[in-house]
Design a protein around this motif. Structure first.
Motif, short mmCIF file in Angstrom:
data_model
loop_
_atom_site.label_atom_id
_atom_site.label_comp_id
_atom_site.label_asym_id
_atom_site.label_seq_id
_atom_site.Cartn_x
_atom_site.Cartn_y
_atom_site.Cartn_z
N ASP A 390 0.83 -1.20 0.00
CA ASP A 390 0.00 0.00 0.00
C ASP A 390 0.87 1.26 0.00
O ASP A 390 1.92 1.29 0.65
CB ASP A 390 -0.90 0.00 1.24
CG ASP A 390 -2.04 0.97 1.12
OD1 ASP A 390 -3.15 0.54 0.75
OD2 ASP A 390 -1.83 2.18 1.38
N PRO A 391 0.47 2.29 -0.73
CA PRO A 391 1.27 3.52 -0.76
C PRO A 391 1.30 4.28 0.57
O PRO A 391 2.15 5.15 0.76
CB PRO A 391 0.58 4.36 -1.85
CG PRO A 391 -0.80 3.80 -1.96
CD PRO A 391 -0.68 2.35 -1.65
N SER A 392 0.38 3.95 1.46
CA SER A 392 0.31 4.65 2.75
C SER A 392 1.09 3.89 3.82
O SER A 392 0.85 2.71 4.07
CB SER A 392 -1.16 4.78 3.18
OG SER A 392 -1.26 5.10 4.55
N ASP A 393 2.01 4.58 4.48
CA ASP A 393 2.76 3.97 5.58
C ASP A 393 1.84 3.58 6.73
O ASP A 393 2.04 2.54 7.37
CB ASP A 393 3.82 4.95 6.10
CG ASP A 393 5.02 5.05 5.19
OD1 ASP A 393 5.11 4.22 4.26
OD2 ASP A 393 5.84 5.95 5.38
N GLU A 394 0.83 4.40 6.97
CA GLU A 394 -0.10 4.11 8.07
C GLU A 394 -0.84 2.81 7.82
O GLU A 394 -1.05 2.00 8.74
CB GLU A 394 -1.09 5.27 8.22
CG GLU A 394 -1.90 5.20 9.51
CD GLU A 394 -2.78 6.40 9.73
OE1 GLU A 394 -3.58 6.40 10.68
OE2 GLU A 394 -2.66 7.38 8.95
N VAL A 395 -1.24 2.60 6.56
CA VAL A 395 -1.92 1.35 6.21
C VAL A 395 -0.98 0.17 6.40
O VAL A 395 -1.36 -0.86 6.97
CB VAL A 395 -2.45 1.40 4.76
CG1 VAL A 395 -2.94 0.02 4.32
CG2 VAL A 395 -3.57 2.42 4.64
N VAL A 396 0.25 0.30 5.93
CA VAL A 396 1.22 -0.79 6.04
C VAL A 396 1.47 -1.15 7.51
O VAL A 396 1.52 -2.32 7.88
CB VAL A 396 2.54 -0.41 5.34
CG1 VAL A 396 3.61 -1.47 5.61
CG2 VAL A 396 2.32 -0.28 3.84
N LEU A 397 1.60 -0.13 8.35
CA LEU A 397 1.84 -0.39 9.77
C LEU A 397 0.66 -1.13 10.41
O LEU A 397 0.85 -2.05 11.21
CB LEU A 397 2.08 0.93 10.51
CG LEU A 397 3.40 1.63 10.20
CD1 LEU A 397 3.46 3.01 10.84
CD2 LEU A 397 4.58 0.79 10.67
N LEU A 398 -0.54 -0.75 10.01
CA LEU A 398 -1.72 -1.43 10.56
C LEU A 398 -1.84 -2.85 10.01
O LEU A 398 -2.23 -3.77 10.73
CB LEU A 398 -2.98 -0.62 10.24
CG LEU A 398 -4.28 -1.09 10.93
CD1 LEU A 398 -4.08 -1.24 12.43
CD2 LEU A 398 -5.41 -0.13 10.63
N VAL A 399 -1.49 -3.02 8.75
CA VAL A 399 -1.48 -4.37 8.17
C VAL A 399 -0.53 -5.26 8.96
O VAL A 399 -0.83 -6.43 9.26
CB VAL A 399 -1.05 -4.33 6.69
CG1 VAL A 399 -0.81 -5.75 6.16
CG2 VAL A 399 -2.12 -3.67 5.84
N LEU A 400 0.61 -4.71 9.32
CA LEU A 400 1.59 -5.48 10.08
C LEU A 400 1.06 -5.84 11.46
O LEU A 400 1.34 -6.94 11.97
CB LEU A 400 2.89 -4.69 10.20
CG LEU A 400 3.66 -4.52 8.89
CD1 LEU A 400 4.83 -3.55 9.08
CD2 LEU A 400 4.18 -5.86 8.39
N GLU A 401 0.31 -4.94 12.07
CA GLU A 401 -0.30 -5.27 13.37
C GLU A 401 -1.29 -6.42 13.23
O GLU A 401 -1.36 -7.30 14.10
CB GLU A 401 -0.99 -4.03 13.94
CG GLU A 401 -0.01 -2.96 14.43
CD GLU A 401 -0.71 -1.88 15.23
OE1 GLU A 401 -1.74 -2.18 15.84
OE2 GLU A 401 -0.21 -0.74 15.24
N VAL A 402 -2.05 -6.40 12.15
CA VAL A 402 -2.99 -7.50 11.89
C VAL A 402 -2.22 -8.80 11.69
O VAL A 402 -2.57 -9.85 12.25
CB VAL A 402 -3.87 -7.19 10.67
CG1 VAL A 402 -4.71 -8.41 10.29
CG2 VAL A 402 -4.77 -6.00 10.95
#
Length: 712
Positions: A390-402
């Motif tokens: 995802d182009p958004s760092d915030e999305v990537v960080l949340l994906v990693l939490e999942v």
């Protein structure tokens, strides 16, 4: 018919068909008087004959004036019957209603007038014909003739008055007709329908709220009408119904929720706002009724969270939070699979806010219903992996939490790392742009040592040697530069005196062998300087290529960072760390003299005297062990490696490194041989006259420098 002709004079019938209104009106008055006399005498059969004559010879006549006269005559008969009109309505009303469709606008006008006069006389007795009358009025409300429309409005008001005071009106029979007409697009018809809905809803004995699902969609459809007045009327009606819903204990939320979900995707902004406002209230009020509809509601809310209109975004976010705060169980109809499917689908939304909320939902479900979510893991796992790009760092960080929540179990943890490596393999851009972020965050969420051990175990057996080298270089650079991995670096620094550090060193060593520079970095971090010198000595001519030199350049620069401050301070004690100085001189001699890294390292080593170091080396090796050296501990004490209880078999490690490098050399030669098998390429090289070794620039960038540079 013969009776009627004997009852009504021929002159009256002739005037009833006259083109002049006054003559028709006077004829009608005479008929009214005749019927009154027949009514008093109880001659209802004769009255029926009169009605039949008016219907047959007049209202269904091909002559417009006859039809006009027939309509006036039927109204006159009804007035003459007064309270006795009810038994004759079956004869009177249908011909009048048929006249509403007449091609002549004046006939349609007289039909309205006739029915108006009939209704005034019979009042509630004609309720039995309400649906037919309503249908006729609905059509006439959009009539092209203004006078007909005006007459229709007068008749409509009278019919509304009669219905509201009648106790015979059947809402159950009326609703199917209303539902059918709600999707007519004519603005006149829409005004007519909203007017009736509002009137009927105001009658205490009529339960319009109970039938709201039948016409709710039609009302929402009117919110996007081009007429401002119609939009206002529809909105007013909806607002009134919403208030009733709030005050009513019995509401069919489920059926209406399905309608609202559809309308929440409308292209009309006002419709979206109204529907999402209703959904918001439903979530607060609906309770258990809405549990089976949560997935559909969520599917409507998530896109609205990113709506262009701020009001819609605010309501959608509030609704989303309300929905997530409700704790429902699968046994209550809570469809976890459906909600996961909605969330997975929204992961590809073009709007970042929607993607984030979809991930929050997956995270919430993992927290509350982990075992159920895991059973559907195959349905969402690939989508979660793709979201790492995802182009958004915030999305990537949340994906990693999942991912981290999923990976709490060992089997899923390995599954995650395997898929990550596979993803990095198939998408080198992901490794370059997101590799550091992903590895660092996973290290925080799942433990750096656990993550690095798993990466190392899998990469050790990686068949694509070139990718394995790239991946190891990236992991090594993250290890050396990330603050999140400080504890892991500290553990590795104690590899020679701490069992846990030794175990980690050996675990990483197996895969770090894919990259000479990664091994050297690992040895410097672990303070295994003697072994680092052996690694340098084992390097062959084929190993010193462009990729190696680019990695070496990075390492030299890293030696000047705070991470290696301890190493620079150890240069103060050449007698204790002779192999460190030898390693650094070895690296210096491998660097091109004109490179910035050469000058940097040369400056760092300038105070050192190589011949003294070599003398120290002789002293060190004379102790009886080729690897004997003193390790400076954080508390200031010294430990001799020979006395450490966890001695590392460096000879075996060196052999392991050499075997891996041999495989890489063979792989490289195989690739070169494959490239040289194309004569066209060889010819181009010969024509160029370039005497320098040819290194394909794109390959060098993708395999050696680019990933590490981006990660750094």
């Amino acid at each position: 018919m013969a009776d009627a002709l004997s009852i009504i004079p021929t002159s009256v019938l002739r005037n009833l068909a006259d083109k002049l209104y006054e003559k028709r009106k006077n004829a009608a008055l005479e008929i009214e008087g005749i019927v009154k006399q027949l009514t008093i005498a109880g001659e209802h059969e004769k009255i029926s004959s009169v009605i039949s004559l008016l219907v047959t010879d007049f209202t269904y006549s091909p002559q417009p004036n006859h039809r006009k006269g027939g309509l006036i005559g039927l109204a006159a008969v009804t007035v003459g019957l007064t309270t006795d009109a009810a038994p004759h309505l079956e004869q009177i009303v249908p011909p009048v209603l048929d006249s509403f469709l007449d091609q002549d606008s004046r006939v349609r006008y007289y039909a309205c007038e006739a029915l108006y006069n009939i209704a005034k006389v019979v009042r509630g007795d004609f309720i039995v014909y309400f649906n037919q009358i309503f249908d006729a009025l609905c059509k006439l409300s959009a009539d092209s003739d203004a006078t007909v429309q005006s007459a229709t409005h007068l008749l409509d008001r009278l019919v509304k008055d009669i219905v509201t005071e009648s106790d015979q009106f059947s809402i159950e029979e009326f609703i199917p007709l209303l539902r059918e007409r709600m999707h007519v697009l004519s603005p006149y018809v829409r005004q007519f329908l909203v007017g009736w809905i509002t009137v009927l809803d105001s009658v205490p004995d009529i339960d319009m709220l109970g039938f709201l699902p039948d016409f709710l969609d039609g009302l929402f459809n009117m919110l996007s009408d081009s007429s401002h007045e119609i939009r206002q009327q529809a909105d007013s009606a909806l607002s009134e119904f919403l208030q009733e819903i709030k005050n009513s204990p019995n509401v069919d939320y489920g059926r209406m929720a399905e309608i609202l979900v559809q309308r929440a995707t409308s292209t009309d902004e006002f419709t979206r706002l109204t529907s999402i406002t209703w959904i918001n209230e439903f979530v607060k009020l609906g309770g258990d009724q809405l549990v089976p509809h949560y997935a559909d509601i969520l599917g409507a809310i998530l896109p609205c969270i990113s709506d262009e209109e701020e009001k819609i975004r605010v309501v959608a976010r509030e609704t989303n939070e309300e929905l997530r705060a409700i704790h429902a169980e699968p046994a209550e109809g809570f469809d976890i699979a459906a909600i996961l499917s909605i969330a997975r689908r929204q992961l590809t939304s073009q709007w970042e806010a929607t993607r984030l909320e979809a991930l929050h939902w997956i995270e919430t479900l993992l927290t509350r219903h982990r075992s159920e979510v895991i059973t559907y893991l195959n349905d969402i796992f690939n989508s979660l992996l793709k979201a790492l790009s995802d182009p958004s760092d915030e999305v990537v960080l949340l994906v990693l939490e999942v991912h981290a929540r999923i990976a709490k179990d060992m089997q899923h943890f390995r599954h995650l790392v395997v898929f990550l490596i596979h993803r990095f393999h198939s998408d080198h851009m992901l490794l370059e742009k997101r590799g550091a972020l992903i590895v660092r965050r996973l290290s925080v969420l799942l433990g750096a040592e656990r993550v690095y051990r798993e990466f190392s175990t899998i990469l050790e057996g990686e068949e694509d040697l070139e990718f394995a080298s790239i991946m190891v270089q990236a992991l090594n650079l993250i290890l050396l530069t990330s603050s999140e991995l400080a504890n892991l670096r500290e553990l590795l620094k104690q590899s020679l005196i701490n069992p846990s550090g030794k175990d980690l060193f050996i675990s990483l060593y197996s895969s770090w062998c894919h990259s000479p520079m990664a091994i050297l970095s690992l040895c410097l971090l672990a303070q295994a300087y003697h072994h680092a010198s052996d690694v340098i000595k084992s390097l062959g001519e084929d190993d010193i290529n462009v990729k190696f030199l680019m990695q070496l350049d990075k390492l030299i620069r890293l030696l000047e960072t705070p991470v290696f401050a301890y190493l620079r301070l150890q240069l103060l004690y050449p007698d204790k760390y002779p192999w460190l100085i030898i390693v650094l001189y070895g690296l210096l001699l491998l660097l091109p003299q004109q490179s910035a890294a050469f000058k940097m390292l040369k400056t760092r080593l300038k105070p050192m005297r190589p011949h003294d170091v070599m003398a120290d080396q002789g002293t060190c090796t004379s102790s009886g062990s080729p690897h004997a050296q003193s390790i400076q501990m954080p508390d200031g004490s010294n430990h001799d490696m020979d006395n450490a209880h966890n001695h590392i078999n460096f000879a075996s490690r060196l052999q392991q490194f050499q075997q891996m490098q041999h495989l890489h050399r063979m792989h490289s030669k195989s690739q070169q041989s494959s490239q040289n098998s194309f004569p066209a390429i060889s010819s181009q090289i010969e024509i160029s006259g370039d005497s320098q070794p040819s290194v394909p620039a794109p390959e060098a960038r993708s395999s050696g420098g680019s990933p590490g540079q981006s990660l750094h």
